[in-house]
Enzyme design. Structure first.
Site, PDB file in Angstrom:
ATOM      1  CD  GLN A  98      -2.378  -1.276   2.754  1.00  0.00           C
ATOM      2  OE1 GLN A  98      -3.384  -0.669   3.110  1.00  0.00           O
ATOM      3  NE2 GLN A  98      -1.723  -2.066   3.572  1.00  0.00           N
ATOM      4  CB  VAL A 124       2.893   6.095  -2.455  1.00  0.00           C
ATOM      5  CG1 VAL A 124       1.436   5.669  -2.564  1.00  0.00           C
ATOM      6  CG2 VAL A 124       3.075   7.067  -1.290  1.00  0.00           C
ATOM      7  CG  ASP A 125       7.783   3.864   0.869  1.00  0.00           C
ATOM      8  OD1 ASP A 125       7.966   2.911   0.091  1.00  0.00           O
ATOM      9  OD2 ASP A 125       7.585   3.712   2.089  1.00  0.00           O
ATOM     10  CG  HIS A 176      -2.912   2.654  -1.723  1.00  0.00           C
ATOM     11  ND1 HIS A 176      -2.912   2.594  -0.348  1.00  0.00           N
ATOM     12  CD2 HIS A 176      -4.022   1.970  -2.113  1.00  0.00           C
ATOM     13  CE1 HIS A 176      -3.968   1.906   0.072  1.00  0.00           C
ATOM     14  NE2 HIS A 176      -4.649   1.508  -0.971  1.00  0.00           N
ATOM     15  CB  CYS A 197      -5.141  11.890 -21.104  1.00  0.00           C
ATOM     16  SG  CYS A 197      -3.396  12.301 -20.967  1.00  0.00           S
ATOM     17  CB  CYS A 250      -4.624  16.069 -23.149  1.00  0.00           C
ATOM     18  SG  CYS A 250      -4.777  15.888 -21.368  1.00  0.00           S
ATOM     19  N   GLY A 302       3.042  -4.495   8.962  1.00  0.00           N
ATOM     20  CA  GLY A 302       3.064  -3.039   9.142  1.00  0.00           C
ATOM     21  C   GLY A 302       1.883  -2.318   8.548  1.00  0.00           C
ATOM     22  CB  SER A 324      -3.794   0.270  10.598  1.00  0.00           C
ATOM     23  OG  SER A 324      -4.229   0.848   9.385  1.00  0.00           O
TER      24      SER A 324
HETATM   25  P1  OAD Z   1      -1.245   2.927   8.923  1.00  0.00           P
HETATM   26  O1  OAD Z   1      -0.532   4.177   9.353  1.00  0.00           O
HETATM   27  O2  OAD Z   1      -2.714   2.914   8.964  1.00  0.00           O
HETATM   28  O3  OAD Z   1      -0.732   1.694   9.795  1.00  0.00           O
HETATM   29  C1  OAD Z   1       0.634   1.471  10.007  1.00  0.00           C
HETATM   30  C2  OAD Z   1       0.754   0.242  10.895  1.00  0.00           C
HETATM   31  O4  OAD Z   1       2.129  -0.054  11.036  1.00  0.00           O
HETATM   32  C3  OAD Z   1       0.194   0.436  12.303  1.00  0.00           C
HETATM   33  O5  OAD Z   1      -0.651  -0.663  12.613  1.00  0.00           O
HETATM   34  C4  OAD Z   1       1.444   0.449  13.197  1.00  0.00           C
HETATM   35  O6  OAD Z   1       1.227  -0.177  14.459  1.00  0.00           O
HETATM   36  C5  OAD Z   1       2.404  -0.382  12.383  1.00  0.00           C
HETATM   37  N1  OAD Z   1       3.825  -0.110  12.601  1.00  0.00           N
HETATM   38  C6  OAD Z   1       4.441   1.075  12.874  1.00  0.00           C
HETATM   39  N2  OAD Z   1       5.770   0.919  12.924  1.00  0.00           N
HETATM   40  C7  OAD Z   1       6.032  -0.389  12.668  1.00  0.00           C
HETATM   41  C8  OAD Z   1       7.212  -1.182  12.558  1.00  0.00           C
HETATM   42  N3  OAD Z   1       8.432  -0.662  12.717  1.00  0.00           N
HETATM   43  N4  OAD Z   1       7.074  -2.498  12.293  1.00  0.00           N
HETATM   44  C9  OAD Z   1       5.854  -3.059  12.116  1.00  0.00           C
HETATM   45  N5  OAD Z   1       4.697  -2.363  12.196  1.00  0.00           N
HETATM   46  C10 OAD Z   1       4.781  -1.051  12.465  1.00  0.00           C
HETATM   47  O7  OAD Z   1      -0.682   2.578   7.465  1.00  0.00           O
HETATM   48  P2  OAD Z   1      -1.331   1.651   6.354  1.00  0.00           P
HETATM   49  O8  OAD Z   1      -1.972   0.468   6.948  1.00  0.00           O
HETATM   50  O9  OAD Z   1      -0.281   1.454   5.340  1.00  0.00           O
HETATM   51  O10 OAD Z   1      -3.661   5.208   1.672  1.00  0.00           O
HETATM   52  O11 OAD Z   1      -2.436   2.621   5.773  1.00  0.00           O
HETATM   53  C11 OAD Z   1      -3.190   2.213   4.678  1.00  0.00           C
HETATM   54  C12 OAD Z   1      -3.485   3.383   3.785  1.00  0.00           C
HETATM   55  O12 OAD Z   1      -4.076   4.437   4.528  1.00  0.00           O
HETATM   56  C13 OAD Z   1      -2.259   4.035   3.172  1.00  0.00           C
HETATM   57  O13 OAD Z   1      -1.789   3.339   2.028  1.00  0.00           O
HETATM   58  C14 OAD Z   1      -2.774   5.383   2.793  1.00  0.00           C
HETATM   59  C15 OAD Z   1      -3.547   5.710   4.047  1.00  0.00           C
HETATM   60  O14 OAD Z   1      -4.590   6.591   3.891  1.00  0.00           O
HETATM   61  C16 OAD Z   1      -3.728   6.119   0.703  1.00  0.00           C
HETATM   62  O15 OAD Z   1      -3.073   7.139   0.729  1.00  0.00           O
HETATM   63  C17 OAD Z   1      -4.666   5.770  -0.396  1.00  0.00           C
END
Ligand code: OAD
Length: 246
Positions: free
Chosen positions: A100, A102-103, A118, A129, A148, A185, A187
């Site tokens: 997920q 984008v980095d 993402h 476009c 465009c 990693g 949520s």
């Molecule tokens: P979140 O910020 O929602 O969750 C990050 C998770 O990583 C949390 O559950 C933390 O406990 C855990 N965490 C933090 N540090 C860690 C480490 N060193 N090792 C293991 N776990 C760790 O991020 P995402 O689940 O990626 O979407 O969020 C999903 C999407 O929500 C993103 O892609 C973005 C955001 O809105 C878009 O921009 C479309």
């Protein structure tokens, strides 16, 4: 930390493996996560920064936000967690990495096949476009346009938008086919990505979670590791390699 024999055996026997990563895997590289106390969405309103409406209303603000994040990401490097997933890809003949994030850090670490659900913050595209527009300097005061006429935007998925064509379909297919699924990693709150671990387990895969804090998946997982992915993944991998030498 205990690692089950089942997990080690699955990896040693080269189980079909799929991995879903989220912002947590890049946290140890210095990229902020979205949720939790220090999360970006705790300080900023996503609807004002990461939606098509926000961009239409204020492209300058949205671009400033993405250029700020790009700047953070340009200064960081992949960590041990990313590196172990590169090792896994080399070792396992059937391995799918779905992120997920984008980095771009999985690719920078050396992962070859990465499904970016993402998008990728380092790329640009035309709002109108969809043509890719890479290597372009962006002045937020004067957002460049495509031939465009459409404005240039970051190639990321905003709230309310469809995922890149084919990305979720391929991810679901690889998930259903997997015998081992890692959720690392994330949520596990944002759909459709959050569905994948559940689909995997329902289709018979062994579900492993690695996360610092509990998530909706923790209870469900067959094996849940509480801690940093940059520490736990190397431990799991070391256990697999040690067994190789037995
Ligand atoms: P979140 O910020 O929602 O969750 C990050 C998770 O990583 C949390 O559950 C933390 O406990 C855990 N965490 C933090 N540090 C860690 C480490 N060193 N090792 C293991 N776990 C760790 O991020 P995402 O689940 O990626 O979407 O969020 C999903 C999407 O929500 C993103 O892609 C973005 C955001 O809105 C878009 O921009 C479309």
């Amino acid at each position: 930390m205990e690692i089950s024999e089942r997990l080690i055996d699955l990896l040693r026997n080269k189980a079909k493996t799929a991995v879903l990563t989220g912002a947590g895997i890049s946290a140890e590289s210095g990229v902020p996560t979205f949720r939790g106390n220090d999360g970006l969405w705790n300080k900023f309103n996503p609807m004002e920064l990461a939606s098509i409406d926000a961009f239409m209303e204020n492209p300058k603000l949205v671009w400033e936000w993405y250029l700020f994040r790009r700047d953070v990401i340009n200064k960081v490097k992949p960590n041990r967690g990313h590196e172990i997933l590169v090792e896994m890809e080399k070792y396992l003949p059937e391995f799918t990495l779905i992120t997920q994030n984008v980095d771009n850090l999985h690719r920078e670490a050396g992962s070859e096949n990465v499904i970016e659900l993402h998008g990728n913050i380092k790329r640009n595209k035309c709002l109108n476009c969809g043509a890719p527009m890479d290597d372009m300097d962006i002045d937020p005061e004067n957002v460049p346009t495509c031939d465009c006429g459409g404005q240039i935007r970051p190639d990321v998925v905003w709230f309310g938008e469809m995922l890149p064509e084919g990305a979720i379909e391929t991810s679901q297919q690889k998930t259903v086919e997997s015998d081992l699924f890692f959720s690392i990693g994330t949520s596990a709150e944002v759909y459709p990505a959050a569905q994948l671990p559940v689909i995997a387990q329902r289709s018979g895969a062994y579900l492993v979670e690695i996360n610092l804090t509990p998530t909706p998946l923790t209870q469900l997982a067959d094996e849940a590791f509480s801690g940093k992915s940059g520490e736990i993944l190397p431990m799991i991998w070391q256990a697999v390699l040690e067994r190789e030498n037995d």
